[in-house]
Design an enzyme around this catalytic site. Structure first.
Site, PDB file in Angstrom:
ATOM      1  N   ASP A   1     -29.986 -85.509 -49.618  1.00 55.38           N
ATOM      2  CA  ASP A   1     -29.907 -86.413 -48.477  1.00 55.38           C
ATOM      3  C   ASP A   1     -28.461 -86.447 -47.981  1.00 55.38           C
ATOM      4  O   ASP A   1     -27.522 -86.530 -48.789  1.00 55.38           O
ATOM      5  CB  ASP A   1     -30.358 -87.818 -48.887  1.00 55.38           C
ATOM      6  CG  ASP A   1     -30.508 -88.738 -47.691  1.00 55.38           C
ATOM      7  OD1 ASP A   1     -31.599 -88.778 -47.118  1.00 55.38           O
ATOM      8  OD2 ASP A   1     -29.515 -89.405 -47.344  1.00 55.38           O
TER       9      ASP A   1
ATOM     10  N   ASP B   1     -32.713 -86.774 -42.447  1.00 56.31           N
ATOM     11  CA  ASP B   1     -31.579 -86.171 -43.145  1.00 56.31           C
ATOM     12  C   ASP B   1     -31.943 -85.727 -44.559  1.00 56.31           C
ATOM     13  O   ASP B   1     -31.077 -85.549 -45.400  1.00 56.31           O
ATOM     14  CB  ASP B   1     -30.411 -87.159 -43.191  1.00 56.31           C
ATOM     15  CG  ASP B   1     -30.816 -88.496 -43.820  1.00 56.31           C
ATOM     16  OD1 ASP B   1     -31.989 -88.633 -44.235  1.00 56.31           O
ATOM     17  OD2 ASP B   1     -29.961 -89.404 -43.894  1.00 56.31           O
TER      18      ASP B   1
END
Length: 522
Positions: free
Chosen positions: A402, A445
């Site tokens: 992430d 993301d």
């Protein structure tokens, strides 16, 4: 992309190609084998070119197996370099080799592949070669309708990978040759409705033969270009004025080399027909007899058909009773060829169309499983990988990644910078994982890596490499300070987890890592 071949290596390649033109195929084969041995096994532009020259030399010497292997090697280098032009050249030249080895079914597969690799090529210098060899393969197949457009495309391309004198003269001669063979096959059908098409083909022969002679003269090359182009012009022009072209046909026949013995036989047959047209029957008989005597040593069935057809025309004009029946039989054979030709043409076009549909389907399948921004897989692809591992009981490892504070980056610098960060991380993942591992952007993301081994130590090494690479990566000119922060979580089947459970565990650990990295208490 342009050629990376040095001038010294280009000289070795052009010398070998020049030797092939001169009929010295053995020295070209030896030179390319030496060059390939010196290069080792790493894929390179030079290696692809050397394999290509080896194919041409092997085809000319009749070594079909060697030519096929070298063409396959050229394809493999093209795939490794991600250059479809080399793949197209390898496929087209292998088609020529397998046609020479009487394996038309294998040639069809290579020709279809070459057509589509050619469309994807980004380089004119390679496209020119691919067009030329596709034209040669189709001409050998007798598919003149497909050969002509490729030869014309090659003629229209100025750029060449190797600056070999006479290349364009040979391209023009190829167009004269294919139109000559096309006109010849149509003429043997003896169908009045086809006479206008025969005449169109003859006009094209003369046009391209004269262009070939002009180019060969301006580039100061001779060899097989001058005598063969000159013969083709005379062979197509004689019906308009037999008396004028008889002398030229005599000169052309005497200048044709042993490499063109089939054309020499056809020139003799044409002289016999031309002498009938001008009323010199004794000369016609002598030329027809000479053609038939020499024909015993010719294996080419197309040459045999044409010479026998032409000499029967002479016999018929001279009033031999059986000649008309012979011509009738020859005409039926030509019509059988015509039907087979149409069938082959339809089959080839259907194969190309089928491959196009297959490629469109594959592209749609890939697009449905690919993230458009990063080129990695998407959530659908990731779910399928995990499902496949579960069905096959394959133990794998999942790493979730992430990007830290991506929303802040978007809010501060704009979404273009955020997209650049996503693409950068996608490329970092691609370059820091092995070819057997798979990676996807799951959305937003978040990224996932499915490692083919359940070993947590290997997975940790991948994570460490990613962190190190991300710390120094630059998003300039938008962001001055280097580095992208990444939070990661790892879960592996070696912990006793099922493949279906890996995502949830890795996700929890990734958020634990994110809280720890942001200074919060886990």
């Amino acid at each position: 992309m342009t050629s990376s071949i040095t001038s010294s290596h280009a000289a070795r390649l052009t010398t070998a190609l020049g030797a092939i033109r001169a009929g010295d195929n053995d020295s070209a084969v030896a030179a390319m084998k030496t060059l390939l041995r010196d290069l080792g096994h790493d894929p390179s532009e030079l290696r692809a070119a050397a394999e290509y020259v080896l194919v041409i030399a092997a085809v000319e010497s009749g070594a079909c197996g060697q030519a096929s292997r070298a063409a396959a090697a050229c394809q493999a280098v093209g795939l490794a370099l991600d250059e479809p032009g080399w793949v197209a050249i390898g496929c087209a030249t292998r088609a020529i080799a397998v046609l020479q080895d009487d394996r038309p079914a294998d040639a069809v597969k290579d020709l279809v592949r070459a057509e589509y690799e050619l469309r994807d090529s980004r380089r004119d210098d390679l496209r020119g070669w691919a067009h030329t060899h596709l034209g040669q393969a189709y001409e050998r197949f007798g598919l003149f309708e497909l050969a002509v457009p490729h030869y014309e495309a090659a003629m229209a391309i100025e750029d060449r990978l190797l600056d070999l004198a006479g290349s364009r003269a040979i391209d023009a001669r190829n167009l004269a040759s294919v139109n000559y063979h096309w006109a010849k096959e149509l003429d043997m059908l003896m169908e009045p409705d086809l006479e206008s098409e025969v005449e169109r083909r003859r006009v094209e022969v003369v046009r391209w033969a004269e262009r070939s002679l002009t180019l060969a003269d301006s580039e100061h090359v001779g060899g097989s270009v001058f005598p063969l182009a000159r013969y083709l012009r005379a062979a197509a022009g004689w019906p308009t004025d037999p008396a004028r072209w008889i002398g030229e046909l005599h000169v052309c026949r005497s200048n044709l080399s042993e490499a063109h013995v089939g054309f020499e036989m056809e020139a003799t047959a044409l002289l016999a027909v031309a002498y009938v047209e001008v009323g010199e029957i004794a000369q016609a008989q002598r030329e027809a007899r000479r053609a038939l005597i020499r024909l015993d040593g010719i294996d080419d069935l197309n040459v045999q058909r044409y010479v026998r057809w032409a000499t029967l025309r002479v016999a018929d004009a001279m009033g031999y009773p059986s000649a008309g029946a012979g011509l009738g039989y020859g005409r039926s054979v030509s019509w059988a060829w015509r039907q087979q030709h149409r069938s082959d043409l339809e089959m080839m076009r259907a194969a190309i169309a089928g491959y196009e549909r297959s490629r469109a389907h594959d592209a749609a399948v890939q697009a449905a499983r690919e993230d458009a921004l990063t080129g990695l897989g998407n959530r659908r692809a990731f779910d399928e990988w995990i499902a496949d591992a579960a069905v096959s009981s394959t133990e794998v490892c999942v790493v979730l990644v992430d990007i830290d504070r991506l929303k802040q980056l978007n809010d501060t610098y704009g979404h273009a910078v955020g997209d650049d960060a996503l693409k950068t991380v996608g490329e970092l993942i691609r370059t820091n994982t092995r070819s057997e591992d798979r990676a996807a952007r799951l959305g937003g993301d978040e990224f996932a890596i499915v490692l083919s081994s359940p070993d947590p130590v290997e997975a940790q090494l991948v994570m460490d490499r990613l962190q190190l690479a991300a710390r120094v990566v630059s998003l300039k000119p938008w962001v001055e300070q280097p580095g992208i922060g990444l939070s990661m979580g790892l879960a592996t089947c070696s912990e006793g987890l099922s493949s279906e459970a890996l995502y949830a565990v890795a996700d929890a650990r990734m958020y634990e890592d994110k809280r720890r990295r942001s200074g919060a208490v886990a």
